[in-house]
Design a protein around this motif. Structure first.
Motif, PDB file in Angstrom:
ATOM      1  N   PHE A 112       0.826  -1.204   0.000  1.00 42.96           N
ATOM      2  CA  PHE A 112       0.000   0.000   0.000  1.00 42.96           C
ATOM      3  C   PHE A 112       0.860   1.254   0.000  1.00 42.96           C
ATOM      4  O   PHE A 112       1.970   1.263   0.535  1.00 42.96           O
ATOM      5  N   ASP A 113       0.302   2.339  -0.580  1.00 45.40           N
ATOM      6  CA  ASP A 113       1.009   3.616  -0.628  1.00 45.40           C
ATOM      7  C   ASP A 113       0.795   4.433   0.639  1.00 45.40           C
ATOM      8  O   ASP A 113       1.672   5.181   1.049  1.00 45.40           O
ATOM      9  N   THR A 114      -0.382   4.309   1.261  1.00 48.41           N
ATOM     10  CA  THR A 114      -0.678   5.056   2.482  1.00 48.41           C
ATOM     11  C   THR A 114      -1.168   4.106   3.564  1.00 48.41           C
ATOM     12  O   THR A 114      -1.680   3.027   3.279  1.00 48.41           O
ATOM     13  N   ARG A 115      -1.017   4.524   4.801  1.00 43.72           N
ATOM     14  CA  ARG A 115      -1.479   3.700   5.917  1.00 43.72           C
ATOM     15  C   ARG A 115      -3.004   3.609   5.933  1.00 43.72           C
ATOM     16  O   ARG A 115      -3.568   2.572   6.271  1.00 43.72           O
ATOM     17  N   ASP A 116      -3.687   4.693   5.559  1.00 48.70           N
ATOM     18  CA  ASP A 116      -5.157   4.672   5.516  1.00 48.70           C
ATOM     19  C   ASP A 116      -5.669   3.657   4.500  1.00 48.70           C
ATOM     20  O   ASP A 116      -6.650   2.964   4.757  1.00 48.70           O
ATOM     21  N   ALA A 117      -5.002   3.564   3.353  1.00 45.33           N
ATOM     22  CA  ALA A 117      -5.406   2.578   2.340  1.00 45.33           C
ATOM     23  C   ALA A 117      -5.213   1.166   2.869  1.00 45.33           C
ATOM     24  O   ALA A 117      -6.045   0.280   2.640  1.00 45.33           O
ATOM     25  N   ALA A 118      -4.145   0.936   3.627  1.00 48.10           N
ATOM     26  CA  ALA A 118      -3.898  -0.388   4.198  1.00 48.10           C
ATOM     27  C   ALA A 118      -4.969  -0.742   5.222  1.00 48.10           C
ATOM     28  O   ALA A 118      -5.511  -1.855   5.219  1.00 48.10           O
ATOM     29  N   GLU A 119      -5.317   0.197   6.097  1.00 51.60           N
ATOM     30  CA  GLU A 119      -6.329  -0.059   7.119  1.00 51.60           C
ATOM     31  C   GLU A 119      -7.700  -0.315   6.508  1.00 51.60           C
ATOM     32  O   GLU A 119      -8.421  -1.214   6.950  1.00 51.60           O
ATOM     33  N   SER A 120      -8.076   0.451   5.470  1.00 49.54           N
ATOM     34  CA  SER A 120      -9.389   0.227   4.851  1.00 49.54           C
ATOM     35  C   SER A 120      -9.441  -1.118   4.134  1.00 49.54           C
ATOM     36  O   SER A 120     -10.454  -1.815   4.180  1.00 49.54           O
ATOM     37  N   MET A 121      -8.334  -1.533   3.491  1.00 48.31           N
ATOM     38  CA  MET A 121      -8.311  -2.828   2.822  1.00 48.31           C
ATOM     39  C   MET A 121      -8.373  -3.969   3.837  1.00 48.31           C
ATOM     40  O   MET A 121      -9.022  -4.988   3.600  1.00 48.31           O
ATOM     41  N   LEU A 122      -7.718  -3.800   4.968  1.00 52.35           N
ATOM     42  CA  LEU A 122      -7.755  -4.831   6.000  1.00 52.35           C
ATOM     43  C   LEU A 122      -9.156  -4.996   6.571  1.00 52.35           C
ATOM     44  O   LEU A 122      -9.594  -6.113   6.858  1.00 52.35           O
ATOM     45  N   GLU A 123      -9.873  -3.904   6.737  1.00 53.66           N
ATOM     46  CA  GLU A 123     -11.254  -3.995   7.226  1.00 53.66           C
ATOM     47  C   GLU A 123     -12.149  -4.700   6.215  1.00 53.66           C
ATOM     48  O   GLU A 123     -13.011  -5.499   6.586  1.00 53.66           O
ATOM     49  N   GLN A 124     -11.944  -4.440   4.930  1.00 53.98           N
ATOM     50  CA  GLN A 124     -12.731  -5.112   3.896  1.00 53.98           C
ATOM     51  C   GLN A 124     -12.405  -6.603   3.823  1.00 53.98           C
ATOM     52  O   GLN A 124     -13.276  -7.421   3.524  1.00 53.98           O
TER      53      GLN A 124
END
Length: 147
Positions: A112-124
């Motif tokens: 992931f490029d950003t931490r927010d993108a990583a967290e949202s993908m992990l929740e999905q």
């Protein structure tokens, strides 16, 4: 002679959960009432076996088959030695984020490029956030519910 009879098995002590109070593990004394076979092995004391100048001694041990102090191993989830979770990697000025399960060590194959993108993908993807910034993958969640 078949292959099953020649297969070397580990001693019962390798699976025992008794940490304190075993005279064999603490003091190297045989346990009264155990079913064990005495074994011998050559142990280098100094020098190198490869060079051929090693001094060796005969070490006595036991292959334990049955022990009155044996405690069967409990099913546990062992944590990794390094804390896992969302980690930032910086290479040539570019920071990327990778995710890893804290229980089994499975690494999510997406960078992931950003931490927010990583967290949202992990929740999905149904990954669970644990205290201390650690993560648990869906497979480990299912195993934990069964056990």
């Amino acid at each position: 002679m078949n292959a099953a009879s020649t297969k070397k098995t580990d001693s019962l002590c390798m699976d025992c959960d008794r940490i304190v109070g075993c005279p064999w593990m603490c003091l190297h004394l045989p346990v009264p009432g155990w079913d064990a076979v005495r074994t011998y092995r050559l142990v280098p004391v100094e020098g190198s076996l490869r060079r051929g100048d090693a001094k060796i001694k005969l070490d006595t041990s036991y292959h334990v088959k049955r022990c009155p102090l044996f405690i069967p191993p409990q099913r546990r989830f062992y944590m990794q030695t390094k804390p896992q979770g969302i980690k930032a990697y910086t290479k040539r000025g570019v920071t990327t984020y990778r995710c890893r399960c804290s229980f089994c060590g499975y690494r999510m194959p997406v960078i992931f490029d950003t931490r927010d993108a990583a967290e949202s993908m992990l929740e999905q993807a149904d990954w669970m956030f644990i205290t201390g910034g650690q993560l648990m993958c869906p497979d480990c969640q299912r195993k934990r519910r069964k056990g």
